[in-house]
Each structure stands twice: as C-alpha cells, then as structure tokens.
Design an enzyme around this catalytic site. Structure first.
Site, PDB file in Angstrom:
ATOM      1  N   ASP A  30      39.116  47.556  20.007  1.00 14.48           N
ATOM      2  CA  ASP A  30      39.855  46.352  20.390  1.00 14.48           C
ATOM      3  C   ASP A  30      41.330  46.719  20.556  1.00 14.48           C
ATOM      4  O   ASP A  30      41.893  47.485  19.775  1.00 14.48           O
ATOM      5  CB  ASP A  30      39.700  45.272  19.318  1.00 14.48           C
ATOM      6  CG  ASP A  30      40.139  43.901  19.825  1.00 14.48           C
ATOM      7  OD1 ASP A  30      39.263  43.043  20.037  1.00 14.48           O
ATOM      8  OD2 ASP A  30      41.360  43.700  20.017  1.00 14.48           O
ATOM      9  N   ILE A  31      41.966  46.157  21.585  1.00 20.76           N
ATOM     10  CA  ILE A  31      43.361  46.486  21.893  1.00 20.76           C
ATOM     11  C   ILE A  31      44.310  45.977  20.799  1.00 20.76           C
ATOM     12  O   ILE A  31      45.411  46.513  20.626  1.00 20.76           O
ATOM     13  CB  ILE A  31      43.734  45.898  23.286  1.00 20.76           C
ATOM     14  CG1 ILE A  31      44.889  46.640  23.923  1.00 20.76           C
ATOM     15  CG2 ILE A  31      44.019  44.419  23.208  1.00 20.76           C
ATOM     16  CD1 ILE A  31      45.087  46.309  25.401  1.00 20.76           C
ATOM     17  N   ASN A  85      32.039  35.534  19.170  1.00 22.46           N
ATOM     18  CA  ASN A  85      32.646  34.219  19.366  1.00 22.46           C
ATOM     19  C   ASN A  85      32.104  33.619  20.656  1.00 22.46           C
ATOM     20  O   ASN A  85      32.046  34.294  21.683  1.00 22.46           O
ATOM     21  CB  ASN A  85      34.177  34.349  19.448  1.00 22.46           C
ATOM     22  CG  ASN A  85      34.771  34.821  18.138  1.00 22.46           C
ATOM     23  OD1 ASN A  85      34.334  34.403  17.070  1.00 22.46           O
ATOM     24  ND2 ASN A  85      35.754  35.696  18.205  1.00 22.46           N
ATOM     25  N   GLN A  92      36.651  31.842  21.611  1.00 26.14           N
ATOM     26  CA  GLN A  92      36.337  32.904  22.576  1.00 26.14           C
ATOM     27  C   GLN A  92      37.411  32.920  23.653  1.00 26.14           C
ATOM     28  O   GLN A  92      37.675  31.904  24.296  1.00 26.14           O
ATOM     29  CB  GLN A  92      34.961  32.679  23.221  1.00 26.14           C
ATOM     30  CG  GLN A  92      34.602  33.824  24.178  1.00 26.14           C
ATOM     31  CD  GLN A  92      33.276  33.596  24.899  1.00 26.14           C
ATOM     32  OE1 GLN A  92      32.626  32.565  24.741  1.00 26.14           O
ATOM     33  NE2 GLN A  92      32.891  34.569  25.712  1.00 26.14           N
ATOM     34  N   HIS A  98      30.958  39.678  24.167  1.00 23.53           N
ATOM     35  CA  HIS A  98      31.357  40.882  23.434  1.00 23.53           C
ATOM     36  C   HIS A  98      31.083  40.677  21.962  1.00 23.53           C
ATOM     37  O   HIS A  98      31.280  39.592  21.417  1.00 23.53           O
ATOM     38  CB  HIS A  98      32.830  41.213  23.663  1.00 23.53           C
ATOM     39  CG  HIS A  98      33.758  40.060  23.461  1.00 23.53           C
ATOM     40  ND1 HIS A  98      33.924  39.078  24.407  1.00 23.53           N
ATOM     41  CD2 HIS A  98      34.554  39.715  22.428  1.00 23.53           C
ATOM     42  CE1 HIS A  98      34.776  38.173  23.960  1.00 23.53           C
ATOM     43  NE2 HIS A  98      35.163  38.532  22.753  1.00 23.53           N
ATOM     44  N   LEU A  99      30.632  41.744  21.338  1.00 24.50           N
ATOM     45  CA  LEU A  99      30.359  41.723  19.908  1.00 24.50           C
ATOM     46  C   LEU A  99      31.470  42.509  19.215  1.00 24.50           C
ATOM     47  O   LEU A  99      31.760  43.642  19.576  1.00 24.50           O
ATOM     48  CB  LEU A  99      28.989  42.360  19.654  1.00 24.50           C
ATOM     49  CG  LEU A  99      28.482  42.440  18.209  1.00 24.50           C
ATOM     50  CD1 LEU A  99      26.957  42.408  18.212  1.00 24.50           C
ATOM     51  CD2 LEU A  99      28.963  43.687  17.504  1.00 24.50           C
ATOM     52  N   HIS A 100      32.135  41.849  18.253  1.00 20.34           N
ATOM     53  CA  HIS A 100      33.154  42.523  17.454  1.00 20.34           C
ATOM     54  C   HIS A 100      32.464  43.242  16.289  1.00 20.34           C
ATOM     55  O   HIS A 100      31.705  42.616  15.546  1.00 20.34           O
ATOM     56  CB  HIS A 100      34.140  41.518  16.834  1.00 20.34           C
ATOM     57  CG  HIS A 100      34.953  40.729  17.806  1.00 20.34           C
ATOM     58  ND1 HIS A 100      36.282  40.998  18.069  1.00 20.34           N
ATOM     59  CD2 HIS A 100      34.642  39.650  18.568  1.00 20.34           C
ATOM     60  CE1 HIS A 100      36.758  40.112  18.936  1.00 20.34           C
ATOM     61  NE2 HIS A 100      35.776  39.277  19.253  1.00 20.34           N
TER      62      HIS A 100
END
Ligand code: 5GP
Ligand code: ZN
Length: 112
Positions: A30-31, A85, A92, A98-100
C-alpha cells in the site's frame, strides 16, 4: 477499465513493487501503509467492489495470494488480518476490489 488506478498497476502503467502474482491476482505494498505490514492484493480483472462479485472465482486467486504473501512476510507465525472495504460506510476509496493484508503488530477489535 481505463481510468482505474489499480487496472493501471495491473497493466504496468503505474509503478508498484510486485510482491507476488498468480494467474488471477497481484500483490503490492500500500502506498500509505497503516501498519508495519500493509499489502494490497487485487484481482487482475476489474470489478468495482465485492458487490459485483458473482460466484467467487475471481476472488479465489486473491485469497490464495494473500495467504502466500502473508506467509512470505512471516505473518503465519504471528497472525494477520484481511480486510475488504466495500462501499461508502466502509470507506472504500478505490473502486477496484482489493484485499488489505495487515500485520506486524497486535491489532484491536472490533474496527471503528
Ligand atoms: P480503500 O479505502 O479503498 O479500501 O483503500 C484504498 C487503498 O489504496 C488505500 O490504503 C491507499 O493508500 C491505497 N492506494 C491508493 N492509491 C494507490 C496507488 O497508486 N498505489 C498503491 N500502492 N496504493 C494506493
Ligand atoms: Zn480496475
């Protein structure tokens, strides 16, 4: 999807450090990490959210890759959290599923 940032990452048009890949998903950091380990795992195919997921075949490679990158980070020893989310109330922001993968420290529960 032309104007989707995650589709651009899949296509290599926006740079991201690839941490893993399988036939249907890719993983990258993640950025703006919220945890010591914060990795995103996304399907290569564009779906805006879990609300659009049908029979789940798109998500199977996402879950498999999430478990693989978590293992590679050593999180199978300590535990980790998967979060997807979906929609407004869950905040979201990026409309490509996307899965964190969160890990690296103790977490609280339930989420806020
Ligand atoms: P959401 O709230 O939609 O579940 O989270 C979207 C996540 O995507 C955020 O944690 C945000 O930091 C991350 N993100 C947004 N744009 C980019 C990007 O261009 N590259 C990467 N690696 N992560 C991004
Ligand atoms: Zn997309």
């Amino acid at each position: 999807m032309d104007d989707c940032i995650f589709c651009k990452i899949v296509a290599g048009k926006i740079p991201a450090k690839k941490l893993g890949e399988n036939e249907g998903a890719i993983a990258f950091p993640d950025i703006k990490p919220e945890m010591p380990v914060h990795i995103l795992v996304i399907p290569k195919r564009h779906l805006a959210s879990l609300d659009e997921v049908g029979d789940g075949t798109v998500m199977a490679p996402v879950f498999a890759l999430a478990a693989q990158v978590a293992r590679e980070q050593g999180l199978d020893k300590t535990g980790w959290r998967a979060v997807i989310n979906t929609g407004r109330d869950a905040n979201q922001v990026v409309l490509h599923v996307h899965l964190h993968v969160f890990g690296g420290r103790r977490m609280s529960w339930p989420p806020g």
